[in-house]
Design an enzyme around this catalytic site. Structure first.
Site, short mmCIF file in Angstrom:
data_model
loop_
_atom_site.label_atom_id
_atom_site.label_comp_id
_atom_site.label_asym_id
_atom_site.label_seq_id
_atom_site.Cartn_x
_atom_site.Cartn_y
_atom_site.Cartn_z
N GLY A 46 0.83 -1.22 0.00
CA GLY A 46 0.00 0.00 0.00
C GLY A 46 0.85 1.25 0.00
N GLY A 66 2.20 5.28 0.94
CA GLY A 66 2.43 6.18 2.07
C GLY A 66 3.26 5.62 3.20
N CYS A 120 5.42 -5.73 1.63
CA CYS A 120 5.74 -4.29 1.48
C CYS A 120 5.14 -3.43 2.60
CB CYS A 120 5.38 -3.82 0.08
SG CYS A 120 6.59 -2.62 -0.50
N GLN A 125 6.01 -3.64 6.71
CA GLN A 125 6.34 -2.55 7.62
C GLN A 125 5.36 -2.51 8.79
OE1 GLN A 125 6.05 0.60 4.74
NE2 GLN A 125 7.96 0.04 3.72
N ASN A 163 9.23 -1.64 -4.73
CA ASN A 163 8.67 -0.29 -4.78
C ASN A 163 8.43 0.17 -3.36
OD1 ASN A 163 7.12 2.00 -4.94
ND2 ASN A 163 5.24 0.91 -5.50
N TYR A 166 9.98 3.49 2.42
CA TYR A 166 10.26 3.32 3.84
C TYR A 166 10.94 1.98 4.04
CZ TYR A 166 7.29 7.33 4.46
OH TYR A 166 6.78 8.61 4.40
N HIS A 168 8.36 -7.57 -3.69
CA HIS A 168 7.09 -8.05 -4.25
C HIS A 168 7.19 -9.46 -4.82
CE1 HIS A 168 4.72 -4.45 -3.67
NE2 HIS A 168 5.87 -3.81 -3.80
N GLU A 179 4.88 -11.29 -5.74
CA GLU A 179 3.89 -11.51 -6.80
C GLU A 179 4.44 -11.10 -8.16
OE1 GLU A 179 3.85 -9.08 -4.70
OE2 GLU A 179 3.28 -7.22 -5.71
N1 GLN Z 1 4.73 -1.07 -2.25
C1 GLN Z 1 4.45 -0.77 -0.99
O1 GLN Z 1 3.65 -1.41 -0.30
C2 GLN Z 1 5.13 0.45 -0.44
C3 GLN Z 1 5.10 0.57 1.06
C4 GLN Z 1 5.29 1.99 1.55
N2 GLN Z 1 4.26 2.85 1.07
C5 GLN Z 1 6.65 2.51 1.13
O2 GLN Z 1 6.73 3.30 0.23
O3 GLN Z 1 7.64 2.12 1.67
#
Ligand code: GLN
Length: 365
Positions: free
Chosen positions: A219, A221, A246, A250, A288, A291, A331, A333
């Protein structure tokens, strides 16, 4: 149409606008994938960001019906060196320009993306804007610097109501922080009975669905922008097998008591090498993220680091020593990207099997 890309440090790139050139703001980030622009455009984790592709020719295989990662793109802008408006591919159903126009997303072509990327690597990611306005730079910079920073991206991209992808296998509840369809594809390919639930689901609502396991999705942010989700995961930890991807990774770390921080320019692309501690094997992964989980915050949380990025040594995977929970920053997937890590979905299935066997033995005793 002339379009302008302006960065908060005063850098200005003038190029040709494509898509729908409205004035937009976002964090300017770069992705090094050679292909996969359709998946990048439609990955909800880019919500609020302006993405520049380092590969110099984008749009040449068009846009097809199959490769979307969600129902609509959420990125705030797309920056390319050369934009191809005459795609050639048997799957192509529209051009990149048409897709961006459909969703009012601005594109800018003719930008020196090498210069831009070097700048972002040197200074770190920056706020930026795309505009067709001819106003003086100082005026646009003032508007850019006073633009609010987005913090509600997860609520924007998450499903508003529960939906299912029925299957005959393990029941998996996916908490949707901006889930990519590739993750749902990997679960349904393995016959899972999938329930996708909104990001603000409560632990009690999840208990009612009687899942065999829970997947915490990717997700957009800062993970600290969704404190309620961290609390829910804390309540679920130990009750069900958990697999985080991802943002989900976190959030699992935060729920376990570890910490996260923003990286200078993040990792985005399809060829990031990651080393698995247990085997010493290196996997090429799709990534991607902005953080990262702070390695020095892990001690004493019950977590261990299972995977590390070879380029910069940051944490790419964790696992819980006592509870059934593991997660990766990259990722598995693979959409777009290498498929080396799809074994992690099988690992999640095995974990759900073991949990079921464990509870059967407990009942028999
Ligand atoms: N692809 C993601 O889930 C990114 C996780 C989080 N938003 C970050 O940028 O680190």
């Amino acid at each position: 149409m002339i379009a302008r890309l302006i960065l908060e440090d005063g850098t200005e790139c003038i190029g040709q606008g494509f898509g729908k050139v409205t004035e937009t703001y976002g964090e300017v980030v770069f992705n090094t994938g050679l292909t996969g622009y359709q998946e990048v455009l439609s990955d909800p984790s880019y919500c609020g960001q302006i993405v520049t592709m380092t590969y110099p020719l984008i749009g040449n295989y068009g846009i097809n019906r199959d490769d979307f990662e969600t129902i609509r793109p959420y990125i705030h802008g797309f920056v390319v060196r050369e934009h191809c408006d005459m795609p050639s591919n048997w799957r192509s159903t529209k051009t990149l320009d048409e897709l961006l126009k459909d969703y009012d997303i601005p594109g800018i072509a003719g930008v020196d993306t090498r210069m831009l990327t070097r700048k972002l690597r040197y200074h770190g990611t920056m706020k930026g804007m795309i505009t067709a306005s001819q106003a003086p730079l100082s005026e646009l910079l003032a508007a850019l610097n006073s633009a609010p920073v987005m913090t509600d991206q997860v609520a924007r991209v998450s499903t508003k109501s529960v939906f299912t992808c029925p299957g005959i296998g393990h029941r998996v509840v996916v908490i949707d922080f901006g889930v990519k369809h590739g993750i749902l594809r990997e679960l349904t390919k393995r016959q899972c009975d999938v329930f996708v639930v909104p990001h603000d689901v409560t632990a009690a609502e999840i208990h009612r669905l009687q899942p065999d396991g829970i997947l915490l999705s990717n997700g957009p942010g800062n993970p600290k922008d969704v404190p309620q989700a961290i609390q829910t995961i804390r309540e679920l930890l130990g009750h069900y097998p958990l697999f985080g991807i991802c943002l989900g990774h976190q959030l699992l770390a935060l729920a376990s008591g570890a910490d996260t921080e923003k990286m200078k320019f993040g990792h985005r692309g399809g060829n990031h090498p990651v080393k698995e501690a247990a085997t010493g094997r290196t996997y090429i992964t799709s990534q991607n993220h902005s953080y990262t989980v702070k390695e020095d915050s892990i001690a004493g949380t019950g977590l261990i680091v299972t995977h590390t990025a070879l380029n910069d040594g940051t944490v790419e995977g964790i696992s819980h020593l006592e509870k059934r929970a593991f997660s990766v920053q990259y990722h598995p997937e693979a959409a777009p990207g290498p498929e080396d890590s799809s074994y992690l979905f099988d690992q999640f299935l095995r974990m759900m099997e073991q949990a079921k066997e464990g509870s059967l033995h407990a009942k028999a005793r």
